[in-house]
Enzyme design. Structure first.
Site, mmCIF file in Angstrom:
data_model
loop_
_atom_site.group_PDB
_atom_site.id
_atom_site.type_symbol
_atom_site.label_atom_id
_atom_site.label_comp_id
_atom_site.label_asym_id
_atom_site.label_seq_id
_atom_site.Cartn_x
_atom_site.Cartn_y
_atom_site.Cartn_z
ATOM 1 C CG ASN A 35 -18.353 -36.727 32.293
ATOM 2 O OD1 ASN A 35 -17.890 -37.451 31.410
ATOM 3 N ND2 ASN A 35 -19.201 -37.181 33.190
ATOM 4 C CG PHE A 80 -25.983 -30.190 39.092
ATOM 5 C CD1 PHE A 80 -26.624 -31.258 39.688
ATOM 6 C CD2 PHE A 80 -26.752 -29.117 38.652
ATOM 7 C CE1 PHE A 80 -27.998 -31.261 39.857
ATOM 8 C CE2 PHE A 80 -28.125 -29.108 38.817
ATOM 9 C CZ PHE A 80 -28.746 -30.187 39.422
ATOM 10 C CB SER A 124 -23.452 -38.756 46.820
ATOM 11 O OG SER A 124 -23.494 -40.143 46.609
ATOM 12 C CE1 TYR A 149 -18.624 -37.994 43.070
ATOM 13 C CE2 TYR A 149 -19.568 -39.874 44.237
ATOM 14 C CZ TYR A 149 -19.730 -38.681 43.555
ATOM 15 O OH TYR A 149 -20.993 -38.182 43.379
ATOM 16 C CE LYS A 153 -20.424 -35.292 44.833
ATOM 17 N NZ LYS A 153 -20.833 -34.070 44.150
ATOM 18 N NE ARG A 292 -19.410 -51.691 41.266
ATOM 19 C CZ ARG A 292 -20.279 -50.789 40.832
ATOM 20 N NH1 ARG A 292 -20.364 -50.516 39.553
ATOM 21 N NH2 ARG A 292 -21.077 -50.157 41.667
HETATM 22 P P1 NAD Z 1 -22.175 -35.291 34.949
HETATM 23 O O1 NAD Z 1 -20.741 -35.636 34.820
HETATM 24 O O2 NAD Z 1 -23.086 -35.650 33.824
HETATM 25 O O3 NAD Z 1 -22.337 -33.721 35.222
HETATM 26 C C1 NAD Z 1 -21.343 -32.962 35.891
HETATM 27 C C2 NAD Z 1 -21.016 -31.776 35.005
HETATM 28 O O4 NAD Z 1 -20.040 -30.979 35.657
HETATM 29 C C3 NAD Z 1 -20.453 -32.180 33.649
HETATM 30 O O5 NAD Z 1 -21.182 -31.531 32.628
HETATM 31 C C4 NAD Z 1 -18.997 -31.688 33.693
HETATM 32 O O6 NAD Z 1 -18.547 -31.292 32.416
HETATM 33 C C5 NAD Z 1 -19.094 -30.536 34.676
HETATM 34 N N1 NAD Z 1 -17.850 -30.242 35.417
HETATM 35 C C6 NAD Z 1 -17.034 -31.117 36.075
HETATM 36 N N2 NAD Z 1 -16.007 -30.453 36.632
HETATM 37 C C7 NAD Z 1 -16.184 -29.125 36.343
HETATM 38 C C8 NAD Z 1 -15.465 -27.949 36.653
HETATM 39 N N3 NAD Z 1 -14.326 -27.981 37.354
HETATM 40 N N4 NAD Z 1 -15.940 -26.770 36.205
HETATM 41 C C9 NAD Z 1 -17.082 -26.713 35.467
HETATM 42 N N5 NAD Z 1 -17.799 -27.799 35.128
HETATM 43 C C10 NAD Z 1 -17.357 -28.992 35.570
HETATM 44 O O7 NAD Z 1 -22.704 -35.902 36.321
HETATM 45 P P2 NAD Z 1 -24.171 -36.014 36.914
HETATM 46 O O8 NAD Z 1 -24.515 -37.448 37.002
HETATM 47 O O9 NAD Z 1 -25.078 -35.069 36.218
HETATM 48 O O10 NAD Z 1 -23.879 -35.519 38.399
HETATM 49 C C11 NAD Z 1 -24.060 -34.164 38.782
HETATM 50 C C12 NAD Z 1 -23.621 -34.005 40.228
HETATM 51 O O11 NAD Z 1 -24.382 -34.899 41.036
HETATM 52 C C13 NAD Z 1 -22.159 -34.348 40.479
HETATM 53 O O12 NAD Z 1 -21.653 -33.464 41.445
HETATM 54 C C14 NAD Z 1 -22.226 -35.761 41.037
HETATM 55 O O13 NAD Z 1 -21.135 -36.042 41.868
HETATM 56 C C15 NAD Z 1 -23.525 -35.700 41.823
HETATM 57 N N6 NAD Z 1 -24.131 -37.020 42.022
HETATM 58 C C16 NAD Z 1 -24.352 -37.822 40.949
HETATM 59 C C17 NAD Z 1 -24.916 -39.083 41.133
HETATM 60 C C18 NAD Z 1 -25.128 -40.015 39.973
HETATM 61 O O14 NAD Z 1 -25.271 -41.228 40.197
HETATM 62 N N7 NAD Z 1 -25.184 -39.530 38.727
HETATM 63 C C19 NAD Z 1 -25.263 -39.504 42.419
HETATM 64 C C20 NAD Z 1 -25.028 -38.645 43.499
HETATM 65 C C21 NAD Z 1 -24.454 -37.406 43.280
HETATM 66 C C1 WQD Z 2 -25.713 -50.319 41.264
HETATM 67 C C2 WQD Z 2 -25.716 -51.823 41.554
HETATM 68 C C3 WQD Z 2 -23.538 -52.839 41.568
HETATM 69 C C4 WQD Z 2 -22.649 -52.203 37.330
HETATM 70 C C5 WQD Z 2 -22.607 -45.231 42.282
HETATM 71 C C6 WQD Z 2 -21.638 -44.467 43.144
HETATM 72 C C7 WQD Z 2 -22.391 -43.557 44.069
HETATM 73 C C8 WQD Z 2 -23.375 -42.675 43.287
HETATM 74 C C9 WQD Z 2 -24.235 -43.452 42.341
HETATM 75 C C10 WQD Z 2 -22.486 -40.566 42.736
HETATM 76 C C11 WQD Z 2 -24.609 -52.278 42.507
HETATM 77 C C12 WQD Z 2 -24.369 -53.399 40.434
HETATM 78 C C13 WQD Z 2 -23.271 -52.222 38.563
HETATM 79 C C14 WQD Z 2 -22.461 -53.423 36.642
HETATM 80 C C15 WQD Z 2 -23.533 -54.582 38.456
HETATM 81 N N1 WQD Z 2 -22.707 -41.745 42.453
HETATM 82 N N2 WQD Z 2 -23.691 -53.385 39.115
HETATM 83 N N3 WQD Z 2 -22.907 -54.585 37.243
HETATM 84 O O1 WQD Z 2 -22.482 -48.256 43.021
HETATM 85 O O2 WQD Z 2 -24.844 -47.867 43.882
HETATM 86 O O3 WQD Z 2 -23.474 -45.974 43.132
HETATM 87 O O4 WQD Z 2 -23.420 -44.319 41.533
HETATM 88 O O5 WQD Z 2 -22.579 -40.036 43.799
HETATM 89 O O6 WQD Z 2 -21.465 -42.803 44.767
HETATM 90 O O7 WQD Z 2 -20.859 -45.390 43.894
HETATM 91 O O8 WQD Z 2 -24.369 -47.506 41.453
HETATM 92 O O9 WQD Z 2 -25.089 -48.138 39.190
HETATM 93 O O10 WQD Z 2 -22.665 -48.445 39.823
HETATM 94 O O11 WQD Z 2 -24.390 -49.949 40.850
HETATM 95 O O12 WQD Z 2 -23.926 -55.653 38.945
HETATM 96 O O13 WQD Z 2 -21.907 -53.483 35.546
HETATM 97 O O14 WQD Z 2 -25.477 -52.516 40.316
HETATM 98 O O15 WQD Z 2 -22.752 -53.848 42.137
HETATM 99 O O16 WQD Z 2 -25.152 -53.308 43.312
HETATM 100 P P1 WQD Z 2 -23.737 -47.509 42.953
HETATM 101 P P2 WQD Z 2 -24.086 -48.471 40.233
#
Ligand code: NAD
Ligand code: WQD
Length: 338
Positions: A35, A80, A124, A149, A153, A292
């Site tokens: 990704n 990550f 998360s 998902y 976590k 959603r």
């Molecule tokens: P991202 O997808 O940009 O980064 C994740 C990276 O992990 C990617 O580069 C992907 O290629 C790599 N990856 C996935 N599976 C792998 C595997 N099996 N082996 C090696 N590499 C692998 O996502 P991000 O937004 O940077 O998120 C990073 C971490 O933070 C994730 O664990 C995600 O669940 C967590 N997180 C993200 C958010 C968010 O909203 N972005 C919120 C809470 C938690």
């Molecule tokens: C934010 C707000 C939507 C898109 C997700 C994962 C969570 C975490 C972070 C990894 C909400 C609204 C969104 C759109 C909208 N990820 N929305 N129109 O759902 O809080 O969290 O990302 O751990 O686990 O669930 O983030 O950015 O998707 O939504 O109105 O097209 O925006 O309903 O209120 P969310 P989001």
């Protein structure tokens, strides 16, 4: 001594690598690029002027991991790597359990075998589930997760807590992120989602650039001030800096600690649309759409534990988040694809 960053070429990982390098840590990236693009690694080097070792490797590949630990002196791991798409986790849960939970177990086995017992994990706010009231605090009971998902976590947190309980030489930091947005000031690294974005701000930036026609605001009948969902948006650079504090913590002492990384302030979907329009002088067309499935009304943190114990606070406001998200999107309309 180096820090290994799994998933280091992804959105949050790349920003964290920049801050690690800026703080003087030797940094090694492991990513299977499922990704992300290796271009982000080039740009990390460009921004920092420092070199980074990159391994294209999967966290489920034990031999590959053993080789990385054998070739380097790794003091701690920031983990990550994982899959993060909520709807995909519902349609393909086994890939999520395999990749996220299986991958973390294999990573920890390789770490233990190499004698590296310090880990910072990307958890998360989703682990609080739908029933705890905001502001969310680390000592609240874990909630009922609303999708596979989120369940990965929750389970990974348990795996790491059990690991520490079995062997107190481990040092574990579980970081519960709220909603990371924004990008590095340079406009060279940022979030590069595949296909149509699921998350709010990447969706807004793609409307702004003309890739998407309008934003669907998912629900305006929530029990919130304007009826739209409220979240705790945090600048990805603030989040990255939280990881530097967490690395210092795991390097300094053993233990198993959980921290919220958020700002403590909730903004609605329409607050974000308005802030984006004002910060960048661009109109965002939107329509009210159905809720959603699985969404909750309100989710924001109490970030005081991270302040007290890690000395970390988020300092970048919503305007800055919107400016930086737009700089990244407008400078890179096709993400990392030139
Ligand atoms: P991202 O997808 O940009 O980064 C994740 C990276 O992990 C990617 O580069 C992907 O290629 C790599 N990856 C996935 N599976 C792998 C595997 N099996 N082996 C090696 N590499 C692998 O996502 P991000 O937004 O940077 O998120 C990073 C971490 O933070 C994730 O664990 C995600 O669940 C967590 N997180 C993200 C958010 C968010 O909203 N972005 C919120 C809470 C938690
Ligand atoms: C934010 C707000 C939507 C898109 C997700 C994962 C969570 C975490 C972070 C990894 C909400 C609204 C969104 C759109 C909208 N990820 N929305 N129109 O759902 O809080 O969290 O990302 O751990 O686990 O669930 O983030 O950015 O998707 O939504 O109105 O097209 O925006 O309903 O209120 P969310 P989001």
């Amino acid at each position: 001594m180096s820090i290994l960053v799994t998933g280091g070429s992804g959105f949050i990982g790349s920003h964290t690598c920049v801050e690690l390098l800026n703080s003087g840590y030797d940094t090694i990236i492991l990513d299977n690029l499922c990704n992300s693009k290796s271009e982000s690694v080039k740009r990390i080097k460009e921004i920092t002027g420092k070199d980074v070792k990159f391994y294209e490797c999967d966290i489920r590949d034990r031999e590959g991991l053993d080789k990385i630990f054998a070739e380097n002196s790794i003091e701690a791991v920031i983990h990550f790597a994982g899959l993060k798409c909520v709807p995909e986790s519902i349609s393909d849960p086994l890939s999520y359990y395999d990749n996220n939970i299986g991958g973390t177990v294999t990573l920890c086995q390789a770490m233990a075998a190499a004698g590296c017992k310090k880990i910072v994990f990307s958890s998360s706010a989703t682990v609080y589930g739908s029933e705890n009231p905001s502001p969310l605090k680390e000592d609240m009971p874990e909630g009922k997760t609303t999708n596979p998902y989120g369940t990965t976590k929750l389970y990974i947190e348990r795996v790491l807590k059990d690991l520490y309980a079995s062997d107190n030489e481990w040092s574990v930091c579980l970081l519960r992120y709220f909603n990371p947005i924004g990008a590095h000031k340079s406009g060279r690294i940022g979030e590069d989602p595949n296909g149509i974005p699921n998350n709010l701000v990447p969706y807004i930036t793609q409307v702004a650039i003309g890739k998407l026609d309008h934003l669907n605001v998912n629900g305006n009948d929530y029990p919130t001030p304007d009826g739209t969902g409220v979240r705790d948006y945090i600048h990805v650079v603030d989040l990255a800096l939280g990881h530097i504090k967490a690395v210092e913590k795991v390097l300094g002492e053993t233990g198993c600690n959980t921290y919220n990384l958020g700002t403590g302030t909730g903004y609605s979907v329409l607050d974000v649309v308005n802030a984006f329009e004002k910060a960048n002088n661009i109109k965002i067309k939107y329509e009210i759409a159905p809720r959603r499935p699985g969404d909750i009304a309100t989710c924001y943190s109490d970030p005081s534990k991270a302040k007290e114990e890690l000395g970390w606070v988020a300092t970048r406001d919503l305007t800055e988040m919107c400016e930086d998200s737009w700089r990244w999107q407008s400078n890179n309309p096709r993400g990392y694809e030139e």
